[in-house]
Design an enzyme around this catalytic site. Structure first.
Site, short mmCIF file in Angstrom:
data_model
loop_
_atom_site.label_atom_id
_atom_site.label_comp_id
_atom_site.label_asym_id
_atom_site.label_seq_id
_atom_site.Cartn_x
_atom_site.Cartn_y
_atom_site.Cartn_z
CG HIS A 73 -1.61 1.35 1.52
ND1 HIS A 73 -2.51 1.89 0.72
CD2 HIS A 73 -1.29 2.24 2.56
CE1 HIS A 73 -2.79 3.05 1.21
NE2 HIS A 73 -2.06 3.25 2.21
CG HIS A 78 0.69 6.88 0.55
ND1 HIS A 78 -0.13 7.85 0.88
CD2 HIS A 78 0.02 5.85 1.57
CE1 HIS A 78 -1.32 7.46 1.39
NE2 HIS A 78 -0.94 6.34 1.85
CD GLU A 123 -4.66 6.76 2.76
OE1 GLU A 123 -4.77 5.71 1.83
OE2 GLU A 123 -3.52 6.74 3.47
CB SER A 136 -2.26 0.21 -2.69
OG SER A 136 -2.84 0.71 -1.65
FE LIG Z 1 -2.50 5.25 3.20
#
Ligand SMILES: [Fe+2]
Length: 301
Positions: A161, A166, A207, A226
């Site tokens: 993730h 990110h 997010e 992700s």
């Molecule tokens: Fe995150």
């Protein structure tokens, strides 16, 4: 979040298709050897100071194989479900196909591209530290890998993730600017109410954000980028127009698939709305805009 990471054993069981509580326990929850490995890697973060180098992890061949499986699946799934500008960022991001990257490998490349680095997280990161560190160019990231029995689903954020989501964002200067913007706003406040408002805005943009692109809903949020499963389920989400007053009134649960997603008109619009809301954000913003307070459970009061 802004619990970026949570205790894997404390999570509500969530089926890969998003049905809360309807699935058998995730294999990671009932595999003592996995939990020990995960906890040992997480323990490296104890006492970690923001900005200090993350200690390297000697990943096993099984962990590298999990990474390779997810890399192949996500790369294919993103092609038709993710905003084009995000795909371009991904192509410059430090996301190796064949091995789990160390934080130093990711951080060195991110630093070249946008000045950001990963800093080590081992579990729950309080809002003030998690958000505030972004102002100084540090993003809290974990190092453990999801359970190998279910490589396309994880009940908690893992290194996949953080790197795929990110790491992609923080390879693009315009995304990095938004992380710094969120961080700067968080650094100007200290109350739980104010940090909670920022965390909700963060949650429903960086997010879980989606955007319209050629009249189709495409993902740009890190959690979606992700998540193989969620990318395949975007069409089932309740898509609503993005607006500050809507997202700050929407509590979120950092588990399972998000039933409601907020769509911006374009990625340029994301930057505009975040700057509009956060440039001057301070402890007085809630009262000036008539925004709600929140009790400890996150319910609007
Ligand atoms: Fe995150």
């Amino acid at each position: 979040m802004t619990s970026e990471t949570v205790d894997v054993r404390a999570r509500t069981p969530v089926a890969p298709d998003g049905r809360l509580g309807a699935a058998p326990l995730h294999p990671g929850l009932s595999d003592p050897a996995y939990v020990r490995r995960r906890d040992a890697i997480a323990a490296l973060a104890e006492g970690h100071e923001v900005g200090a180098p993350s200690p390297p992890v000697a990943y096993t061949e099984r962990e590298h194989e999990t990474w390779r499986q997810v890399h192949a699946a996500l790369t294919a799934a993103q092609q038709d479900t993710v905003c084009r500008a995000v795909l371009r960022a991904r192509d410059t991001a430090p996301i190796p196909a064949d091995h789990v990257p160390q934080h130093a490998e990711v951080g060195d490349r991110l630093h070249e591209l946008t000045g950001f680095r990963f800093t080590l997280a081992g579990g729950l990161v309080p809002d003030e530290r998690f958000l505030g560190s972004m102002a100084r160019g540090y993003f809290h990231a974990v190092q453990y890998v999801r359970h190998p029995a279910m490589p396309l689903y994880t009940p908690e954020p893992d290194v996949v993730h953080d790197v795929f989501g990110h790491g992609t964002h923080l390879s693009a200067p315009w995304f990095a600017d938004l992380y710094r913007l969120v961080g700067a706003a968080a650094s100007r406040v200290s109350s739980e109410d104010a940090l909670d408002l920022i965390s909700r805005v963060y949650w429903f943009t960086l997010e879980y954000g989606v955007a319209f692109e050629r009249r189709r809903v495409k993902a740009y949020g890190a959690a979606l980028l992700s998540s193989y499963g969620e990318l395949g389920q975007l069409h089932r989400a309740d898509i609503r127009p993005w607006a500050v007053e809507r997202v700050v009134n929407t509590p979120y649960v950092a588990a399972g698939y998000q039933p409601v997603l907020y769509a911006v008109r374009s990625l340029d619009h994301v930057a505009d709305v975040l700057h509009d809301f956060l440039d001057e954000f301070d402890e007085g913003t809630r009262d000036r805009l008539g925004l709600p307070t929140h009790d400890e459970r996150g319910a609007v009061t």
